[in-house]
Design a protein around this motif. Structure first.
Motif, PDB file in Angstrom:
ATOM      1  N   TYR A 167      29.393  30.611  43.411  1.00 38.38           N
ATOM      2  CA  TYR A 167      28.766  31.255  42.053  1.00 38.38           C
ATOM      3  C   TYR A 167      27.556  30.127  41.369  1.00 38.38           C
ATOM      4  O   TYR A 167      27.844  29.855  40.156  1.00 38.38           O
ATOM      5  N   TYR A 203      36.271  44.848  34.910  1.00 34.54           N
ATOM      6  CA  TYR A 203      37.568  45.124  34.942  1.00 34.54           C
ATOM      7  C   TYR A 203      38.349  44.026  34.280  1.00 34.54           C
ATOM      8  O   TYR A 203      38.143  43.111  33.715  1.00 34.54           O
ATOM      9  N   ARG A 226      40.560  36.384  30.204  1.00 35.21           N
ATOM     10  CA  ARG A 226      39.032  36.583  29.897  1.00 35.21           C
ATOM     11  C   ARG A 226      38.969  36.719  28.353  1.00 35.21           C
ATOM     12  O   ARG A 226      39.139  37.967  27.835  1.00 35.21           O
ATOM     13  N   HIS A 286      41.641  42.389  45.956  1.00 30.08           N
ATOM     14  CA  HIS A 286      42.332  41.267  46.517  1.00 30.08           C
ATOM     15  C   HIS A 286      43.575  41.339  47.268  1.00 30.08           C
ATOM     16  O   HIS A 286      44.389  40.523  47.347  1.00 30.08           O
ATOM     17  N   TYR A 301      45.990  34.655  47.579  1.00 28.57           N
ATOM     18  CA  TYR A 301      44.854  34.525  46.508  1.00 28.57           C
ATOM     19  C   TYR A 301      45.204  33.083  45.715  1.00 28.57           C
ATOM     20  O   TYR A 301      46.184  32.722  45.363  1.00 28.57           O
ATOM     21  N   ASP A 311      43.375  36.540  38.695  1.00 21.26           N
ATOM     22  CA  ASP A 311      42.413  37.117  37.878  1.00 21.26           C
ATOM     23  C   ASP A 311      42.143  38.481  37.882  1.00 21.26           C
ATOM     24  O   ASP A 311      40.940  39.162  38.243  1.00 21.26           O
ATOM     25  N   ASN A 345      41.971  34.206  50.163  1.00 23.97           N
ATOM     26  CA  ASN A 345      40.866  34.179  49.450  1.00 23.97           C
ATOM     27  C   ASN A 345      40.994  32.720  48.587  1.00 23.97           C
ATOM     28  O   ASN A 345      41.917  32.908  47.910  1.00 23.97           O
TER      29      ASN A 345
HETATM   30  C1  GCB Z   1      36.544  34.081  42.291  1.00 22.94           C
HETATM   31  C2  GCB Z   1      37.724  34.905  42.603  1.00 22.94           C
HETATM   32  C3  GCB Z   1      37.772  36.244  41.812  1.00 22.94           C
HETATM   33  C4  GCB Z   1      37.370  36.037  40.556  1.00 22.94           C
HETATM   34  C5  GCB Z   1      35.917  35.426  40.415  1.00 22.94           C
HETATM   35  C6  GCB Z   1      35.604  35.253  38.756  1.00 22.94           C
HETATM   36  O1  GCB Z   1      36.174  33.313  43.107  1.00 22.94           O
HETATM   37  O2  GCB Z   1      37.748  35.089  44.194  1.00 22.94           O
HETATM   38  O3  GCB Z   1      38.989  36.837  42.182  1.00 22.94           O
HETATM   39  O4  GCB Z   1      37.772  36.994  39.829  1.00 22.94           O
HETATM   40  O5  GCB Z   1      35.958  34.328  41.117  1.00 22.94           O
HETATM   41  O6  GCB Z   1      35.193  36.223  38.321  1.00 22.94           O
HETATM   42  O7  GCB Z   1      35.703  34.005  38.557  1.00 22.94           O
END
Ligand code: GCB
Length: 583
Positions: A462, A543, A548, A338, A363, A170, A401
């Motif tokens: 999250y 960023y 996205r 990362h 990652y 990402d 990660n």
């Molecule tokens: C995560 C990742 C990060 C992503 C973020 C996201 O868990 O570690 O690299 O960009 O979520 O924005 O979803």
């Protein structure tokens, strides 16, 4: 010297010498001619040979002349619009003049090329390197010509299934020669490497070593720190290795007092100087201690992108933009996500009193059972540790990660990597960031076998964005498998487009208020997390990220920034700033 043998017949890359800033260097930065090889034909045409017609009927179907120039360092995607979304090969060419004295050696050093680099000098391959974020070099003492020379670099940023990172990530895949290129001249026997940091847990004893490279391996060496009246003498052995141990009454480095000392290492054939700070970092029970005192880690995640230019960050000025913003937020630590960011970023952070979390691009979807991956993991880890091991600002090596316990060979590969990293450097914390978790009945459960090998329980969660709240945030319970270790929230947050208007209680409108609520709720929940030692919002600036694709709100940007890509402060920024200021 650490040699990497790749699975091709010619390729032999060397881990780079450290502290290139202090060496006798001729920069090859600037304009490079390029061929954009969108069709991938450059290999079979052998463009590095730069053939010229020999007879009237000859013609050559490539030439650097007549084509564009690109700036080095610089990612290629942001420099020309036809390269914006390219993941492929761009051939780069630079000419230089050189005269090398007979008692000197010459190295061609790259700060980083993303992702694969093949390097040719005067028509011959001199080596290759895999990995987009760490330095590498080739010795060209016997290859450089008196007068004009030509370097050609094949820079290829295609994703690889067995690459680090793999196919999916990402962030924007900026390709090209993204960091400095230098010709570094050394004496015949030079100081290749050294490790000068405080011994684990000690506040006054430096335990380290110096490594020479060359024929005169046995030498007397002196370490001088004039400000402390230190003149320490040691001697190297037949392998060129000298052990170092001495004590001093250091003024210790900390975010409040980012003290560095001028240190010189003087051998019989070479001298090098560095700015080095001394501090101790450790985990004691459920606390993180800096210089023996508990510290709360007030962190923020940062990608290596200049937000205003939408390009890969590399310079001191770029670093200052990102780091000043982290300081203004109230941080004492930056998680350089990362992948290893440029050395400028690490050095500037240390000068400014920001602790650094260094990470390799292990990652999510890594193919741990691919036979080449364990070696790549080790190489990348070594290249990161090698470059940054004298930077006292760096307090954490992050080795992964969001990898998944069910991925074949994941545990074995990462456990072995952890052991190798600890053997290289026992003075810092080693961390794996994990999102093996479950959330039911307003209880958040966290576990993973890899946490046995991580100094912090680093959790990405999250709640409020990807996972809806299941009850009052203030009543959320945390059930952490390792109750005796410090817990660090390495990512949390949600998306907002600066200035977006709409229902503030619905995620689909990307409002600042929705993001602000996530932050307020998270802060209420943090009170319930046992052994909480720090927090790291995802992330500082919006960023670029191709995944996205909501064109109303994202438009190719991950919008979880506390700041927009123009530097505008979103409402959540003020929440986090207040929280950090009160901590
Ligand atoms: C995560 C990742 C990060 C992503 C973020 C996201 O868990 O570690 O690299 O960009 O979520 O924005 O979803």
């Amino acid at each position: 010297m650490f040699l990497i043998v790749l699975n091709t017949c010619y390729a032999l890359g060397q881990t780079a010498m450290i502290n290139t800033q202090a060496r006798n260097a001729k920069s090859l930065n600037g304009d490079w001619q390029v061929i954009i090889d969108a069709g991938g034909g450059g290999d079979w045409r052998q463009v590095w040979q730069e053939k010229k017609p020999q007879k009237k009927t000859d013609f050559i179907e490539y030439s650097f002349d007549g084509g564009p120039m690109l700036k080095v360092p610089g990612d290629f995607n942001s420099q020309r619009c036809e390269l914006t979304y390219v993941e492929g090969t761009v051939w780069h060419k630079k000419q230089f003049n050189y005269t090398l004295k007979s008692d000197k050696r010459l190295f061609l050093h790259f700060g980083a090329v993303n992702y694969l680099a093949e390097v040719y000098l005067n028509g011959e391959i001199i080596g290759s390197h895999e990995g987009g974020f760490t330095p590498f070099q080739f010795e060209i003492t016997n290859k450089v010509k008196e007068g004009e020379n030509t370097v050609i670099v094949k820079a290829n940023n295609n994703r690889k299934g067995n690459g680090l990172p793999g196919y999916g990530y990402d962030w924007f895949n900026y390709g090209g020669i993204t960091r400095d290129v230098d010709l570094i001249e050394t004496p015949n026997t030079y100081i290749e490497d050294y490790f000068l940091q405080l011994k684990k847990g000690s506040l006054n004893t430096v335990a380290g070593w110096i490594q020479l490279n060359g024929t005169k391996t046995i030498q007397y060496l002196t370490i001088k720190i004039p400000e402390l009246n230190i003149t320490y003498k040691t001697k190297s052995d037949e392998a060129g290795l000298a052990m170092v141990i001495f004590t001093a009454d250091f003024e210790l480095w900390s975010p409040k007092n980012p003290k560095q000392y001028k240190v010189s290492i003087e051998g019989e054939t070479d001298i090098i100087t560095d700015d080095i700070g001394f501090r101790s970092i450790e985990v004691m029970g459920n606390k993180v201690l800096l210089n023996g005192n508990p510290i709360f880690l007030k962190a923020v995640n940062i990608h290596e992108e200049n937000p205003y230019k939408g390009s890969r960050a590399y310079s001191i000025d770029d670093a200052k933009i990102l780091l000043n913003a982290a300081k203004e937020l109230g941080c004492n630590l930056v998680r350089l996500a990362h992948y290893p960011h440029s050395e400028n970023m690490v050095r500037e952070a240390e000068k400014m009193g920001l602790m650094v979390w260094d990470e390799i691009p292990v990652y999510q979807h890594i193919q741990f059972s691919d036979s080449l991956v364990p070696q790549k993991l080790e190489t990348m880890m070594r290249e990161m540790v090698n470059r940054d091991k004298n930077r006292c600002g760096v307090v954490i090596w992050s080795l992964s990660n969001e990898t998944y316990p069910g991925t074949p060979n994941r545990n074995k590969a990462l456990i072995e990597l952890t052991q190798k990293c600890r053997a290289l450097d026992s003075t810092r914390l080693i961390v794996h960031v994990i999102n093996t978790q479950a959330y039911a009945n307003n209880t958040f459960k966290v576990w993973d076998p890899l946490y046995n090998y991580s100094d912090l329980i680093a959790v990405n969660e999250y709640i409020g964005w990807y996972i809806p709240w299941q009850g009052k945030p203030s009543e959320t319970q945390w059930n952490v498998e390792f109750p005796d270790k410090p817990v660090f929230i390495s990512e949390f947050g949600g998306e907002a487009l600066y200035g977006s208007k709409g229902p503030t209680d619905e995620a689909a409108y990307w409002t600042e208020e929705y993001q602000e609520n996530i932050y307020n709720d998270q802060i209420e929940m943090f009170n319930n997390i046992p052994n909480l030692c720090g927090l790291c919002p995802w992330l500082l600036f919006d960023y670029r990220s191709l995944g996205r694709m909501n064109q109303l709100y994202q438009n190719g940007y991950n919008r979880k920034g506390l700041l927009s890509e123009k530097g505008e402060k979103k409402k959540a920024w003020y929440i986090m700033n207040e929280y950090f200021n009160e901590k």
